[in-house]
Scaffold this active site. Structure first.
Site, PDB file in Angstrom:
ATOM      1  N   ASP A  12     -28.651   1.488  78.485  1.00 24.32           N
ATOM      2  CA  ASP A  12     -29.290   2.593  78.608  1.00 24.32           C
ATOM      3  C   ASP A  12     -29.518   2.930  76.901  1.00 24.32           C
ATOM      4  O   ASP A  12     -28.498   3.168  76.278  1.00 24.32           O
ATOM      5  CB  ASP A  12     -28.056   3.639  78.693  1.00 24.32           C
ATOM      6  N   GLY A  38     -26.784   0.584  84.315  1.00 20.53           N
ATOM      7  CA  GLY A  38     -27.286  -0.179  85.547  1.00 20.53           C
ATOM      8  C   GLY A  38     -25.897  -0.310  86.532  1.00 20.53           C
ATOM      9  O   GLY A  38     -25.317  -0.319  86.862  1.00 20.53           O
ATOM     10  N   GLY A  40     -25.516  -2.153  89.132  1.00 16.19           N
ATOM     11  CA  GLY A  40     -24.913  -3.163  89.185  1.00 16.19           C
ATOM     12  C   GLY A  40     -24.092  -3.505  88.638  1.00 16.19           C
ATOM     13  O   GLY A  40     -22.550  -3.783  88.726  1.00 16.19           O
ATOM     14  N   ASN A  42     -22.591  -1.264  86.590  1.00 16.98           N
ATOM     15  CA  ASN A  42     -21.286  -0.194  86.271  1.00 16.98           C
ATOM     16  C   ASN A  42     -20.771  -0.691  87.771  1.00 16.98           C
ATOM     17  O   ASN A  42     -19.340   0.286  87.475  1.00 16.98           O
ATOM     18  CB  ASN A  42     -21.954   1.288  86.538  1.00 16.98           C
ATOM     19  N   GLU A 128     -32.066  -0.850  92.730  1.00 15.44           N
ATOM     20  CA  GLU A 128     -32.397  -1.491  92.205  1.00 15.44           C
ATOM     21  C   GLU A 128     -32.780  -2.859  91.004  1.00 15.44           C
ATOM     22  O   GLU A 128     -32.997  -3.230  90.221  1.00 15.44           O
ATOM     23  CB  GLU A 128     -31.764  -0.841  90.100  1.00 15.44           C
ATOM     24  N   ASP A 218     -19.353  14.605  81.787  1.00 12.46           N
ATOM     25  CA  ASP A 218     -21.124  14.206  82.392  1.00 12.46           C
ATOM     26  C   ASP A 218     -20.798  13.625  83.558  1.00 12.46           C
ATOM     27  O   ASP A 218     -19.757  12.896  83.524  1.00 12.46           O
ATOM     28  CB  ASP A 218     -20.873  13.066  80.852  1.00 12.46           C
ATOM     29  N   ASP A 224     -21.872   5.719  90.733  1.00 14.03           N
ATOM     30  CA  ASP A 224     -20.667   3.857  90.158  1.00 14.03           C
ATOM     31  C   ASP A 224     -19.592   3.778  90.957  1.00 14.03           C
ATOM     32  O   ASP A 224     -19.386   3.155  91.662  1.00 14.03           O
ATOM     33  CB  ASP A 224     -21.865   3.705  89.352  1.00 14.03           C
TER      34      ASP A 224
END
Ligand code: ADP
Length: 274
Positions: A12, A38, A40, A42, A128, A218, A224
């Site tokens: 990221d 991502g 997966g 996370n 994803e 945040d 996830d």
């Protein structure tokens, strides 16, 4: 038993900007940071942080650093010649974001990357990565938790194999009503509702699980953390309602620091919050 995660691994790149650039214009950023991401990656990190045994099926490029998933079994990870996926996240001063994902190696994950899997344990997948890889893993007969993100049309075979579908409200709007999904063979639909918690739909019943009030800074990665905790709790033998309660606590705690993996809870943190 164990949780097997199928999904994407990304790097990221978060860029803070005064405003998100309009097409053809240039904006000077006020800062940037990079970190592992991502769905997966996370979700696997969430399971491992809770103390669960977790393996990940994913594709990464030569640039991937396994240190970002040090507690996850990476035996099934496939190294591609294409770079690891990249998410470029622009965040403006109001907290609005605009995200561009470069799939990279994730786009090459395929059915052949999925090994013969024992039927015991839980499979947790997100979208994803190509559907073929997820379908191949689902055919193992493991208890199957699907986070349909990003939401795409799901083939009937996939729906018939899903034990627990976990969309947020936006994804649910694409997939159809809970009643339609249950009629297609999904065992239960757990809709995440942000700060409000989640709602469990099963044939003939709907149960609301309240959210937790926390000092949110945040919300990236809350879904996830929720999915990882739900899969971990089901694998540990909890029923769906108790698993959803624990997942709500995990999702809430994950919002208390900046970044998708910065505030993933340990198992004892979940019970402290409840
Ligand atoms: P996604 O991140 O996929 O959009 P949600 O925003 O619905 O998913 O968040 C997933 C879960 O995380 C929620 O069901 C809830 O348990 C928890 N959560 C998310 N945002 C908050 C918040 N602001 N306060 C408390 N819990 C939250």
């Amino acid at each position: 038993m164990s949780v097997l995660v199928v999904g994407a691994i990304n790097a990221d790149l978060v860029v803070r900007v005064p405003s998100i650039a309009a097409p053809g214009s240039t904006v000077i950023a006020t800062g940037s940071s990079t970190g592992p991401g991502g769905k997966g990656g996370n979700q696997a990190a969430a399971v491992a942080r809770l103390g669960g045994e977790c393996a990940l099926i994913a594709r990464v490029g030569p640039d991937f650093d396994p240190a970002s998933l040090s507690d996850v079994d990476l035996t099934y990870l496939v190294r591609d010649t294409v770079p690891t996926g990249l998410a470029v996240v622009l965040v403006d001063e109001l907290g609005e974001n605009a995200i561009t994902v470069v799939p990279g190696a994730n786009a090459n994950l395929c059915a052949a990357d999925v090994p013969e899997l024992p039927a015991a344990g839980v499979l947790l997948a997100s979208l994803e990565v190509p559907l073929d890889a997820v379908l191949a893993a689902a055919r193992s007969g493991r208890r199957f938790v699907l986070n349909p993100a990003p939401a795409v049309h799901l083939p009937p075979e996939m729906l018939s194999m899903v034990d627990v579908l976990v969309p947020n409200e936006h994804e649910l709007a694409v997939l159809g009503s809970p009643a339609e999904l249950l009629a297609a063979g999904v065992g239960a639909v757990v809709v995440t509702l942000g700060a409000a918690g989640c709602r469990i739909h099963r044939p003939g019943s709907t149960v609301d699980i309240p959210g937790h009030r926390v000092a949110t800074v945040d919300t990236t990665g809350a879904g996830d953390a929720f999915c990882g905790a739900l899969a971990w709790a089901l694998d540990a033998g909890h029923d769906l309602e108790e698993a959803a309660r624990l997942a709500c606590a995990a999702g809430a705690l994950a919002t208390t620091a900046v970044g998708a993996r910065a505030a993933l809870p340990k198992a004892e943190d979940l019970t402290k919050l409840r």
